[in-house]
Design a protein around this motif. Structure first.
Motif, PDB file in Angstrom:
ATOM      1  N   VAL A  15       0.858  -1.190   0.000  1.00  0.00           N
ATOM      2  CA  VAL A  15       0.000   0.000   0.000  1.00  0.00           C
ATOM      3  C   VAL A  15       0.897   1.244   0.000  1.00  0.00           C
ATOM      4  CG1 VAL A  15      -1.820   1.264   1.212  1.00  0.00           C
ATOM      5  CG2 VAL A  15      -1.756  -1.240   1.318  1.00  0.00           C
ATOM      6  N   TYR A  16       0.549   2.180  -0.897  1.00  0.00           N
ATOM      7  CA  TYR A  16       1.318   3.420  -1.028  1.00  0.00           C
ATOM      8  C   TYR A  16       0.413   4.620  -0.741  1.00  0.00           C
ATOM      9  CZ  TYR A  16       4.660   0.458  -3.541  1.00  0.00           C
ATOM     10  OH  TYR A  16       5.523  -0.544  -3.893  1.00  0.00           O
ATOM     11  N   VAL A  17       1.047   5.717  -0.274  1.00  0.00           N
ATOM     12  CA  VAL A  17       0.337   6.976  -0.110  1.00  0.00           C
ATOM     13  C   VAL A  17       1.089   8.025  -0.903  1.00  0.00           C
ATOM     14  CG1 VAL A  17       1.633   7.652   1.970  1.00  0.00           C
ATOM     15  CG2 VAL A  17      -0.588   8.676   1.539  1.00  0.00           C
ATOM     16  N   ARG A  18       0.348   8.893  -1.547  1.00  0.00           N
ATOM     17  CA  ARG A  18       0.960   9.923  -2.389  1.00  0.00           C
ATOM     18  C   ARG A  18       1.215  11.171  -1.532  1.00  0.00           C
ATOM     19  NH1 ARG A  18      -3.172   7.792  -5.731  1.00  0.00           N
ATOM     20  NH2 ARG A  18      -2.307   6.616  -7.509  1.00  0.00           N
ATOM     21  N   THR A  19       2.428  11.732  -1.603  1.00  0.00           N
ATOM     22  CA  THR A  19       2.803  12.949  -0.878  1.00  0.00           C
ATOM     23  C   THR A  19       3.491  13.880  -1.829  1.00  0.00           C
ATOM     24  OG1 THR A  19       5.009  12.216  -0.233  1.00  0.00           O
ATOM     25  CG2 THR A  19       3.182  11.530   1.189  1.00  0.00           C
ATOM     26  N   ALA A  20       3.797  15.077  -1.372  1.00  0.00           N
ATOM     27  CA  ALA A  20       4.489  16.054  -2.210  1.00  0.00           C
ATOM     28  C   ALA A  20       5.874  15.571  -2.558  1.00  0.00           C
ATOM     29  CB  ALA A  20       4.580  17.396  -1.465  1.00  0.00           C
ATOM     30  N   GLU A  21       6.447  14.661  -1.808  1.00  0.00           N
ATOM     31  CA  GLU A  21       7.769  14.132  -2.066  1.00  0.00           C
ATOM     32  C   GLU A  21       7.711  12.833  -2.870  1.00  0.00           C
ATOM     33  OE1 GLU A  21       9.461  13.688   1.755  1.00  0.00           O
ATOM     34  OE2 GLU A  21       9.659  15.855   2.154  1.00  0.00           O
ATOM     35  N   GLY A  22       6.495  12.473  -3.265  1.00  0.00           N
ATOM     36  CA  GLY A  22       6.338  11.240  -4.036  1.00  0.00           C
ATOM     37  C   GLY A  22       5.637  10.166  -3.223  1.00  0.00           C
ATOM     38  N   GLU A  23       5.509   8.984  -3.779  1.00  0.00           N
ATOM     39  CA  GLU A  23       4.821   7.904  -3.078  1.00  0.00           C
ATOM     40  C   GLU A  23       5.684   7.370  -1.951  1.00  0.00           C
ATOM     41  OE1 GLU A  23       1.786   5.823  -6.235  1.00  0.00           O
ATOM     42  OE2 GLU A  23       3.785   4.963  -5.990  1.00  0.00           O
ATOM     43  N   GLN A  24       4.993   7.047  -0.870  1.00  0.00           N
ATOM     44  CA  GLN A  24       5.649   6.453   0.284  1.00  0.00           C
ATOM     45  C   GLN A  24       4.903   5.174   0.633  1.00  0.00           C
ATOM     46  OE1 GLN A  24       8.349   7.799   1.545  1.00  0.00           O
ATOM     47  NE2 GLN A  24       8.255   9.706   0.322  1.00  0.00           N
ATOM     48  N   GLU A  82       5.399   8.586   9.842  1.00  0.00           N
ATOM     49  CA  GLU A  82       5.573   7.143   9.628  1.00  0.00           C
ATOM     50  C   GLU A  82       4.767   6.628   8.437  1.00  0.00           C
ATOM     51  OE1 GLU A  82       4.466   5.411  13.296  1.00  0.00           O
ATOM     52  OE2 GLU A  82       6.329   5.963  14.356  1.00  0.00           O
ATOM     53  N   HIS A  83       3.898   7.458   7.868  1.00  0.00           N
ATOM     54  CA  HIS A  83       3.121   7.130   6.664  1.00  0.00           C
ATOM     55  C   HIS A  83       2.297   5.851   6.828  1.00  0.00           C
ATOM     56  CE1 HIS A  83       6.847   9.272   5.187  1.00  0.00           C
ATOM     57  NE2 HIS A  83       5.879  10.109   4.772  1.00  0.00           N
ATOM     58  N   HIS A  84       1.701   5.658   7.997  1.00  0.00           N
ATOM     59  CA  HIS A  84       0.854   4.478   8.190  1.00  0.00           C
ATOM     60  C   HIS A  84      -0.607   4.828   7.993  1.00  0.00           C
ATOM     61  CE1 HIS A  84       4.206   2.111   9.284  1.00  0.00           C
ATOM     62  NE2 HIS A  84       4.383   2.616  10.522  1.00  0.00           N
ATOM     63  N   ALA A  85      -0.890   5.762   7.099  1.00  0.00           N
ATOM     64  CA  ALA A  85      -2.260   6.165   6.801  1.00  0.00           C
ATOM     65  C   ALA A  85      -2.328   6.666   5.371  1.00  0.00           C
ATOM     66  CB  ALA A  85      -2.704   7.251   7.771  1.00  0.00           C
ATOM     67  N   VAL A  86      -3.511   6.577   4.775  1.00  0.00           N
ATOM     68  CA  VAL A  86      -3.708   7.036   3.406  1.00  0.00           C
ATOM     69  C   VAL A  86      -4.624   8.246   3.452  1.00  0.00           C
ATOM     70  CG1 VAL A  86      -4.648   6.499   1.140  1.00  0.00           C
ATOM     71  CG2 VAL A  86      -3.345   4.767   2.395  1.00  0.00           C
ATOM     72  N   GLY A  87      -4.134   9.362   2.958  1.00  0.00           N
ATOM     73  CA  GLY A  87      -4.886  10.607   2.937  1.00  0.00           C
ATOM     74  C   GLY A  87      -3.930  11.753   2.684  1.00  0.00           C
ATOM     75  N   ASP A  88      -4.424  12.972   2.830  1.00  0.00           N
ATOM     76  CA  ASP A  88      -3.626  14.167   2.571  1.00  0.00           C
ATOM     77  C   ASP A  88      -2.701  14.426   3.758  1.00  0.00           C
ATOM     78  OD1 ASP A  88      -2.536  16.487   1.716  1.00  0.00           O
ATOM     79  OD2 ASP A  88      -4.418  17.623   1.589  1.00  0.00           O
ATOM     80  N   LEU A  89      -1.615  13.641   3.843  1.00  0.00           N
ATOM     81  CA  LEU A  89      -0.690  13.766   4.954  1.00  0.00           C
ATOM     82  C   LEU A  89       0.002  15.133   4.974  1.00  0.00           C
ATOM     83  CD1 LEU A  89       0.931  10.206   4.968  1.00  0.00           C
ATOM     84  CD2 LEU A  89      -0.940  11.068   6.380  1.00  0.00           C
ATOM     85  N   ASP A  90       0.233  15.716   3.778  1.00  0.00           N
ATOM     86  CA  ASP A  90       0.874  17.038   3.718  1.00  0.00           C
ATOM     87  C   ASP A  90       0.013  18.097   4.421  1.00  0.00           C
ATOM     88  OD1 ASP A  90       3.127  16.145   2.382  1.00  0.00           O
ATOM     89  OD2 ASP A  90       2.127  16.314   0.427  1.00  0.00           O
ATOM     90  N   SER A  91      -1.311  17.988   4.251  1.00  0.00           N
ATOM     91  CA  SER A  91      -2.185  18.975   4.924  1.00  0.00           C
ATOM     92  C   SER A  91      -2.127  18.790   6.428  1.00  0.00           C
ATOM     93  CB  SER A  91      -3.631  18.843   4.440  1.00  0.00           C
ATOM     94  OG  SER A  91      -4.200  17.615   4.887  1.00  0.00           O
ATOM     95  N   LEU A  92      -1.955  17.522   6.865  1.00  0.00           N
ATOM     96  CA  LEU A  92      -1.845  17.297   8.302  1.00  0.00           C
ATOM     97  C   LEU A  92      -0.556  17.911   8.842  1.00  0.00           C
ATOM     98  CD1 LEU A  92      -3.147  13.631   8.761  1.00  0.00           C
ATOM     99  CD2 LEU A  92      -4.403  15.782   8.902  1.00  0.00           C
ATOM    100  N   ARG A  93       0.536  17.763   8.040  1.00  0.00           N
ATOM    101  CA  ARG A  93       1.799  18.384   8.466  1.00  0.00           C
ATOM    102  C   ARG A  93       1.639  19.909   8.542  1.00  0.00           C
ATOM    103  NH1 ARG A  93       3.792  14.462   4.731  1.00  0.00           N
ATOM    104  NH2 ARG A  93       4.932  12.761   5.819  1.00  0.00           N
ATOM    105  N   THR A  94       0.904  20.456   7.560  1.00  0.00           N
ATOM    106  CA  THR A  94       0.686  21.913   7.548  1.00  0.00           C
ATOM    107  C   THR A  94      -0.091  22.347   8.786  1.00  0.00           C
ATOM    108  OG1 THR A  94       0.690  21.961   5.128  1.00  0.00           O
ATOM    109  CG2 THR A  94      -0.348  23.820   6.273  1.00  0.00           C
ATOM    110  N   ARG A  95      -1.089  21.559   9.138  1.00  0.00           N
ATOM    111  CA  ARG A  95      -1.877  21.886  10.335  1.00  0.00           C
ATOM    112  C   ARG A  95      -1.032  21.781  11.602  1.00  0.00           C
ATOM    113  NH1 ARG A  95      -7.455  18.607   9.994  1.00  0.00           N
ATOM    114  NH2 ARG A  95      -7.743  19.655  12.042  1.00  0.00           N
ATOM    115  N   LEU A  96      -0.178  20.727  11.627  1.00  0.00           N
ATOM    116  CA  LEU A  96       0.678  20.584  12.805  1.00  0.00           C
ATOM    117  C   LEU A  96       1.679  21.725  12.890  1.00  0.00           C
ATOM    118  CD1 LEU A  96       1.281  16.719  12.768  1.00  0.00           C
ATOM    119  CD2 LEU A  96      -0.066  18.035  14.425  1.00  0.00           C
ATOM    120  N   ASP A  97       2.221  22.145  11.714  1.00  0.00           N
ATOM    121  CA  ASP A  97       3.142  23.291  11.711  1.00  0.00           C
ATOM    122  C   ASP A  97       2.435  24.548  12.245  1.00  0.00           C
ATOM    123  OD1 ASP A  97       5.131  21.701  10.720  1.00  0.00           O
ATOM    124  OD2 ASP A  97       4.849  22.324   8.620  1.00  0.00           O
TER     125      ASP A  97
END
Length: 409
Positions: A15-24, A82-97
């Motif tokens: 299973v892969y998740v797409r991020t701004a840095e590519g698939e993880q 850790e990329h153990h979820a599928v979704g807009d992880l970049d937006s979560l990082r933005t919210r955490l920032d």
């Protein structure tokens, strides 16, 4: 192979998740279909979204400390990284920032607020110390003591400062309270000593007052009681219980004496009132002797009245002058009658009066002749001088003639 906008599952079950840095790589799924794999990891993403939302609310609406908030953010960031979820992880990082920035901003605000509170606490404690030091010099023992106790409660409610500043201010505050307590203790110790002296002095006054309570020396004892009262007031106050007990004894002793005196005076007043009535009746009898027609019988009657008068006794002091004046007026009338009778019947006095009158008459006649002679000679100054001398001699002559008439001549 299965995919959605944020992730996919390849033919091996990876299973892969797409991020701004590519698939993880998210993980491997072998237990079911690719759709179930994506759904599972999407639910983990939704769980992260919920946790982040809850943390944002806590940071915004509660007093969550910056340290606890940072720990929670780091924990969630670790799960996102850790990329153990599928979704807009970049937006979560933005919210955490953004949340990190918010926490930091809150940290600075709290730092400023704490500094402000500390400054306010410093000024408040300095004001308390200043007031305490002023109160330490007060002689208003009750109000100042109550206020100092209130200041302690206020102090306890204020935030602590740095140890050195707090200790220095507390030392001054405590010293002021101790100084006040020491002064108050000394004051009340001196007051107790004064009250003990007053108690001893008043016990002596009470002993004398009680000893005098049976006296029948009404005037002297009443005067002494007045002196004792003056001494009582000058002695100051004893302790409350002793003061009340001593005063009751002191006042009771006076009451016994003055009650007895009052009874005696009441009896005396009744007797003197009756005496006054009797003397007024005698005064009426005496006044009937005037005008005097028979001096001998009037004098005898007055002596008898006067003997009865003396036997009656005292009358009320305020009525005495008036009733005695009535008797004295009758006595003077009798004396005047005696003097007139004596002058009228005394041959030697008659002769002296006649001789004086003759001398004065001769002097008056001589002066008149001298005046006539002076005026005839034109010496008016001498005539006027002689005329003034004549006026004096004539006045003496007139008086002598009047006295001679009283002898019946």
């Amino acid at each position: 192979m299965s995919s959605d906008p944020w992730g996919r599952v390849d033919e091996t079950g990876t299973v892969y998740v797409r991020t701004a840095e590519g698939e993880q790589v998210v993980g491997s799924w072998q237990a079911g279909s690719p759709e179930e794999a994506l759904a599972y990891f999407e639910r983990k993403y939704e769980g992260l979204v919920v946790e982040i939302g809850l943390l944002e609310r806590r940071v915004r609406t509660t007093d969550l400390s910056a340290k606890d908030a940072t720990t929670a953010i780091d924990h969630l960031r670790g799960q996102v990284d850790e990329h153990h979820a599928v979704g807009d992880l970049d937006s979560l990082r933005t919210r955490l920032d953004a949340l990190v920035a918010t926490v930091e901003s809150r940290r600075e605000e709290r730092k400023v607020q704490r500094a402000k509170q500390t400054d306010e606490a410093r000024h408040a404690k300095e004001a308390l110390v200043t007031e305490a030091e002023e109160l330490a010099q007060s002689d208003q023992w009750r109000t100042a003591g109550e206020r100092l106790r209130a200041l302690v409660d206020i102090w306890k409610g204020l935030p602590r400062l740095d140890r050195k500043s707090d200790d220095e201010l507390w030392h001054r505050f405590s010293h002021a309270r101790s100084a006040f307590s020491k002064r108050r203790k000394a004051h009340f110790a001196a007051l107790d000593a004064q009250r003990e002296d007053a108690r001893k002095a008043k016990e002596k006054l009470v002993a004398e007052a009680e000893a005098l309570s049976g006296s029948t020396d009404w005037g002297g004892t009443a005067a002494r009681y007045r002196e004792l009262m003056t001494d009582w007031k000058a002695a100051g106050r004893a302790q409350r219980e002793a003061e009340d007990e001593l005063w009751n004894r002191f006042r009771g002793a006076q009451d016994v004496f003055f009650a007895a005196r009052g009874e005696i005076f009441a009896e005396r007043d009744a007797e003197q009132t009756e005496n006054l009535k009797l003397k007024e009746e005698l005064a009426v009898e005496a006044e009937r002797l005037v005008p005097v027609t028979d001096l001998k019988s009037a004098r005898s009657a007055f002596r008898a009245l006067n003997e009865r008068w003396e036997a009656i006794g005292h009358v009320p002091r305020d009525a005495r002058p008036k009733v005695e004046a009535r008797m004295h007026a009758v006595e003077r009338a009798l004396q005047d009658s005696e003097e007139n009778e004596w002058r009228r019947t005394n041959p030697e006095a008659r002769a002296r009066a006649a001789g004086l009158t003759g001398q004065l008459q001769a002097a008056v006649d001589k002066l008149r002749k001298q005046i006539d002679t002076a005026r005839a000679a034109g010496n008016n100054a001498k005539a006027d001088k002689l005329a003034r001398e004549l006026e004096g001699r004539q006045a003496l002559l007139d008086q002598a003639l009047k006295g001679l008439q009283e002898f019946g001549g």
